[in-house]
Every structure is written in C-alpha cells, then in structure tokens.
Motif scaffolding. Structure first.
Motif, short mmCIF file in Angstrom:
data_model
loop_
_atom_site.label_atom_id
_atom_site.label_comp_id
_atom_site.label_asym_id
_atom_site.label_seq_id
_atom_site.Cartn_x
_atom_site.Cartn_y
_atom_site.Cartn_z
N GLU A 86 -49.02 -22.05 20.96
CA GLU A 86 -47.73 -22.31 21.59
C GLU A 86 -46.70 -21.25 21.19
OE1 GLU A 86 -45.34 -26.43 22.52
OE2 GLU A 86 -45.98 -26.09 20.47
N ARG A 87 -45.72 -21.03 22.09
CA ARG A 87 -44.63 -20.09 21.79
C ARG A 87 -43.28 -20.78 21.93
NH1 ARG A 87 -48.24 -20.15 25.17
NH2 ARG A 87 -47.08 -19.25 26.89
N ALA A 88 -42.31 -20.19 21.28
CA ALA A 88 -40.93 -20.67 21.40
C ALA A 88 -40.00 -19.49 21.20
CB ALA A 88 -40.64 -21.74 20.35
N GLU A 89 -38.82 -19.60 21.79
CA GLU A 89 -37.77 -18.62 21.54
C GLU A 89 -36.56 -19.40 21.06
OE1 GLU A 89 -37.16 -16.09 24.97
OE2 GLU A 89 -39.30 -16.10 25.38
N VAL A 90 -35.99 -18.94 19.97
CA VAL A 90 -34.86 -19.66 19.39
C VAL A 90 -33.73 -18.67 19.12
CG1 VAL A 90 -36.53 -21.21 18.30
CG2 VAL A 90 -35.49 -19.39 16.93
N GLU A 91 -32.54 -19.23 18.92
CA GLU A 91 -31.38 -18.39 18.63
C GLU A 91 -30.95 -18.62 17.19
OE1 GLU A 91 -27.85 -19.30 20.89
OE2 GLU A 91 -26.80 -17.52 20.18
N TRP A 92 -30.71 -17.52 16.47
CA TRP A 92 -30.15 -17.61 15.12
C TRP A 92 -28.79 -16.94 15.13
CZ3 TRP A 92 -34.81 -15.40 11.80
CH2 TRP A 92 -35.82 -16.38 11.73
N ARG A 143 -32.26 -13.32 18.94
CA ARG A 143 -33.25 -14.08 19.68
C ARG A 143 -34.57 -13.90 18.93
NH1 ARG A 143 -34.44 -12.67 25.92
NH2 ARG A 143 -35.72 -14.45 26.50
N VAL A 144 -35.19 -15.01 18.54
CA VAL A 144 -36.44 -14.94 17.79
C VAL A 144 -37.56 -15.44 18.69
CG1 VAL A 144 -37.60 -15.52 15.64
CG2 VAL A 144 -35.10 -15.49 15.72
N ARG A 145 -38.51 -14.58 18.96
CA ARG A 145 -39.68 -14.98 19.76
C ARG A 145 -40.81 -15.28 18.79
NH1 ARG A 145 -39.42 -12.99 25.25
NH2 ARG A 145 -37.74 -11.49 25.58
N MET A 146 -41.41 -16.45 18.93
CA MET A 146 -42.43 -16.88 17.98
C MET A 146 -43.72 -17.25 18.68
SD MET A 146 -40.20 -19.75 16.03
CE MET A 146 -38.82 -19.31 14.99
N VAL A 147 -44.83 -16.97 18.01
CA VAL A 147 -46.12 -17.50 18.49
C VAL A 147 -46.90 -18.02 17.29
CG1 VAL A 147 -47.16 -15.18 18.49
CG2 VAL A 147 -48.28 -17.00 19.74
N ASN A 148 -47.54 -19.15 17.48
CA ASN A 148 -48.44 -19.67 16.46
C ASN A 148 -49.86 -19.23 16.82
OD1 ASN A 148 -50.07 -21.09 14.75
ND2 ASN A 148 -49.06 -23.07 15.05
N SER A 149 -50.36 -18.23 16.10
CA SER A 149 -51.69 -17.69 16.41
C SER A 149 -52.77 -18.28 15.50
CB SER A 149 -51.70 -16.16 16.29
OG SER A 149 -51.64 -15.79 14.93
N SER A 150 -52.39 -19.30 14.74
CA SER A 150 -53.34 -19.92 13.83
C SER A 150 -54.49 -20.59 14.59
CB SER A 150 -52.60 -20.98 13.00
OG SER A 150 -53.50 -21.85 12.39
N HIS A 188 -29.74 -8.82 18.81
CA HIS A 188 -31.03 -8.35 18.30
C HIS A 188 -32.15 -9.30 18.66
CE1 HIS A 188 -28.57 -5.60 16.17
NE2 HIS A 188 -27.95 -6.57 15.57
N GLU A 189 -33.36 -8.80 18.49
CA GLU A 189 -34.53 -9.61 18.74
C GLU A 189 -35.47 -9.47 17.55
OE1 GLU A 189 -35.56 -9.65 23.12
OE2 GLU A 189 -37.54 -9.35 22.26
N LEU A 190 -36.11 -10.57 17.18
CA LEU A 190 -37.10 -10.55 16.10
C LEU A 190 -38.33 -11.26 16.62
CD1 LEU A 190 -37.83 -10.09 13.07
CD2 LEU A 190 -36.86 -12.36 12.61
N LEU A 191 -39.49 -10.64 16.47
CA LEU A 191 -40.74 -11.23 16.94
C LEU A 191 -41.54 -11.69 15.72
CD1 LEU A 191 -39.73 -9.74 19.42
CD2 LEU A 191 -42.04 -8.91 19.82
N LEU A 192 -41.99 -12.93 15.75
CA LEU A 192 -42.72 -13.48 14.62
C LEU A 192 -44.05 -14.05 15.08
CD1 LEU A 192 -39.83 -15.43 12.80
CD2 LEU A 192 -40.63 -13.10 12.34
N VAL A 193 -45.12 -13.59 14.46
CA VAL A 193 -46.45 -14.13 14.72
C VAL A 193 -46.91 -14.82 13.44
CG1 VAL A 193 -48.82 -13.60 15.39
CG2 VAL A 193 -46.94 -12.21 16.29
#
Ligand code: C2O
Ligand code: CU
Length: 493
Positions: free
Chosen positions: A310-316, A266-273, A215-220
């Motif tokens: 910045e972005r990162a992709e991590v595995e849970w 797979r978690v795709r993250m972006v810090n949009s702050s 699965h994939e999870l996208l987090l902003v």
C-alpha cells in the motif's frame, strides 16, 4: 514450505541496500554536493545546489533554503532514475542483478535494480509514455510488475499465461502513464523471495496541478524480524504471523532528515515489506493521497495503517521543533501489538521559523457509491499459520476458477476473511471502489488497489472492466500469495 524455500529465506535475511546511508549521512547532506550513488550506472539525483549554506541564516525569522540546494526532492529519498525524455516519451534502463547489501546488520547477499535498493525512482507525468528496458542479470527468471498502475495486460509482468524474462535476456516494458499517484514496481516471478532480496522501487506519476508544498520526501519501508538463536541474533524478513521488530527506511535504521524550518513537505510512502504492517503517527496527522492519487482534500486519521503493497501521501509541517515519525507495533493477528510506538525517522529543522499554514489540497469529494444488496463474486479467504496454507474460495493458485467480466461491465465483489490473520487484498490492472467494510460505508469515496481485510472482516468493493486482461487478485503478504492465496479475474476485451 519446501526446503528450497527455507534456504532462500535464510539467504534473504536483510536484503535491503544501504546505499547512500552510510557514507553520506542523511541528516547532513553536504551543501552543493552530489549525492554518492553507490556505483549505480543509472544516475544520481540532481542535487546540485545553489546556495546551500544555511548556517549563516540561522536565527532569521523567515524560511531558509533547503540544505541540499534547489531540488524539490529531499536527497534522503531513493535516487531518481536517469531518464531520457523525448517529448512525452521517457526511456530508462533497469538491470536486475545480484548485489551484496551493506545493512545495519552486516553485509547480506541479495538482489538490486541498478545496484541500489530501493531501486531508482521512476518519475513521470500523466500522459507520458514510459519505456523501461529490463535486463535480467540474475541467474533466475524475473519480471517487473507495475503495482497500482493500469497497464496493458501484456506489460503487467505476471507469469499467468506469459513467460518471465530469462537470465541474460532483456524485455521492453512500454505503457502510458494514465493515473497520477505513488506506485511501485517489483518482480512477479518468485515474488516472495525476489522482493525480499531487494527488488523494488517507486513509480511516481505527477498530477497536473502543483502541490502546495515546498519539498518532497520519498520513503520506502521494509521490515525485518529478529530471530534469537542460542548464540546469535539473526534478522530476517517477516513471513506471516509475527511482529515486525525492525523497520528500515530507505535502507537506513531510524534516520534523521533535515528540512528548513517553516516548510511544508509532501511525503510519499510505500510499504514494500513482504508481510509487515505499519501503524504510523506524526504530529498533525494529514493524509492527502492513498493508493490511487490525491483525495481532492485531506483526511485526518488517528493513525495510518499502511499494509504491504500500500501507498500513502501525507503532509508534514516543519516548524522549529524536531519531531518523529512513530510506528506502533502491529500484528497480523489482530492489530495493535504490545509495545510502545517508537521512532522510525526524526525530522530535524534547520533554522528557526514558525509552523507554516497547512497546504490547500482542494475540497473533498464525499460522494460514495451506495452498496447494492447483491453480490456477483465472492472471495473467501481462509488459511492458518499452522498449516501454512492460504486459500481463496478453498482454491490454491494456480488451480483456480477464473471469473469472467465482459467489457464495460461492473461487478460487486464481497471479500470475507475467515482466517486468523489480516490480509492486504490487491487487484492488478484496475482499481476498485470500497463500498463497505463490515456493512459500514466509508465516509469519503475510497478508490484503492491494495487494502487491508482484517480478521473476520467483510469488505465489499465494486470493479469495472475498463482494462481487458487476466488480472491477478491476491493477498500482498507475499508468503501467503506464494502459498496459494492468489486467483485470477478475466476482464474480457
Ligand atoms: Cu505488488 Cu501482484 O503485486
Ligand atoms: Cu494474506
């Protein structure tokens, strides 16, 4: 700061949408139901499901089906844009308009793309041609910048020698997707306030090979600062210098998400702050990609500091135990702040299964370019929260010296931060290799477009002109950029 800006910032308090977070609880997506889109004209994710009913499977030893159906992407992720694909051409429409955001702190006027914040996720593959028609329904000019993507200069959405898109007008952004990775888009006109007001979304470019996940999870992530007045408490975005007290995740406060026990995510993250630093931890820290796509292997940091832009992709790995994504409070004035790590998000497994094995992400590329003992370009960052003036080489954008780099040539750039604040250094149009930080080479090849330069740090990078344009170079604390911490490097054709 002029009085106008102060007004905008007050108005900008909590400019984050909560679409889909109040009516449909992220922790319990209804089996087989379509996710409510909050009235977006631009489509919902495809969540139609096959067998979404997991209740009768609880207790089974094996993995269960995701509660949301067959889709790869977890429905708590921002909605995916409705695209029209013809061969390798992807077309979609984005409308920037005013929007009242329904937040955990009440209704707050702001902006949105297609009525949702985060804006719709744009997803393509390497080799696709993206065609995005932006309609500006705001009362002010705007643009779209494709943060991290190597686009042609006239598609970069900046207003250095180019005009923004006027109210009522449309503009067609069209460019090929050349790099796999997690990118994001946001305006580059009055950036500080327009991003703050809710204009941002993810751009995901898939690689050819398939990822070893279920699965994939996208987090902003977006941040708020609590301002205590005598009688009221106000939540505002951070404009430098202080500690973020509140983060929203896809517009929600400390959400819960379900995953089937026994699955890899797979978690795709972006810090949009605008200015908040994240310092994330979770069980079994594994990072598989940064700003510029997969590492070709994994990294196992002690904590993941994710700076603005910045972005990162991590595995849970999800077993039978619930776990938290934790954030350690972090300041711009020197790192870890007081306070204990707190939960940003809770993963609640559905069913019962052991932790799966880690995914196989390939072998690590360790070859780092040696740092030569010369420097072509110096960027010295100075400033002070007291004066509110933030400069590169003593210059305040747009009165800057433009460095020129002939086509195909490389330049060694040294960035020295002589100010009492961290700065996320960002370059448009190209990515760069980090050669050293305070004289120490990275352990593995590090390709970035956004990276932290800590207080008094010296960072050395190498860039190559393989994409002509007059590219912005700036701090991604948007208040700093707004107050002058931005310059231009000209990559000659
Ligand atoms: Cu994400 Cu010049 O910015
Ligand atoms: Cu800065």
């Amino acid at each position: 700061m002029n009085p106008m800006r102060t007004g905008i910032i007050l108005l900008a308090c909590i400019a984050v949408g909560l679409v889909g977070c109040t009516e449909d609880s992220p922790s319990q997506p209804a089996p087989g139901s379509e996710r409510e889109g909050g009235g977006t004209p631009d489509g919902n994710m495809d969540t139609e499901s096959g067998d979404g009913d997991v209740s009768d499977r609880q207790g089974d030893a094996g993995p269960v089906a995701p509660p949301w159906g067959d889709g790869l992407v977890h429905p708590f992720s921002p909605q995916e844009a409705l695209v029209e694909r013809t061969g390798n051409v992807i077309e979609l429409a984005l409308v920037a308009s005013q929007k009242v955001h329904n937040t955990p702190y009440g209704d707050v006027p702001g902006y949105a793309y297609n009525d949702v914040t985060p804006g719709p996720t744009i997803r393509g593959r390497v080799g696709d041609e993206l065609r995005v028609t932006l309609t500006n329904d705001l009362l002010t000019p705007t643009t779209i910048h494709w943060h991290g993507a190597h686009v042609p200069w006239d598609m970069d959405g900046v207003v250095w020698k180019m005009d923004p898109v006027s109210p009522g007008e449309t503009f067609l952004y069209t460019f090929p997707l050349t790099q796999a990775g997690t990118f994001w888009y946001h305006p580059h006109f009055d950036t500080d306030s327009q991003v703050d007001l809710g204009l941002y979304g993810m751009l995901v470019v898939e690689e050819e090979e398939t990822a070893p996940v279920d699965h994939e999870l996208l987090l902003v992530f977006d941040s708020f600062e609590e301002v205590k007045h005598q009688e009221t408490t106000e939540h505002t975005h951070v404009h430098g210098g202080t500690i973020v007290t509140t983060w929203l995740v896809n517009g929600a406060l400390a959400p819960e998400v379900n995953f089937p026990a026994g699955s890899r995510v797979r978690v795709r993250m972006v810090n949009s702050s605008n200015g908040g630093y994240l310092d994330l931890r979770w069980p079994g820290m594994r990072m598989v990609a940064g700003d510029q796509g997969r590492f070709g292997g994994v990294r196992t940091p002690d904590s993941l500091v994710l700076v603005p832009g910045e972005r990162a992709e991590v595995e849970w790995r999800v077993g039978s135990e619930e776990f938290n994504l934790l954030n350690q409070p972090h300041t711009l004035m020197g790192g870890e702040a007081y306070g204990e790590p707190y939960s940003m998000l809770t993963v609640v497994p559905v069913g019962d299964a052991p932790l799966p094995e880690w995914g196989d992400w390939g072998s690590t590329n360790t070859e780092v370019t040696p740092d030569p003992d010369y420097t072509d370009i110096h960027y010295v960052f100075t400033g002070s929260p007291r004066t509110g003036q933030w400069l590169i080489n003593g210059e305040e954008y747009p009165d800057v010296t433009v460095e020129e780099v002939p086509a195909g040539e490389s330049r060694m750039i040294e960035i020295r931060n002589l100010s009492p604040s961290h700065h996320p250094f960002h370059m448009h149009g190209v990515s760069f290799e980090v050669l050293s930080v305070n004289g120490v080479a990275p352990e593995e090849k590090r390709i970035e477009d956004t990276m932290n330069v800590g207080i008094y740090e010296v960072v050395r990078i190498k860039v190559t002109n393989n994409n002509p344009g007059e590219w912005m170079v700036h701090c991604h604390i948007l208040g700093h950029a707004h107050n002058g911490m931005m310059t231009v490097i000209h990559f000659l054709p």
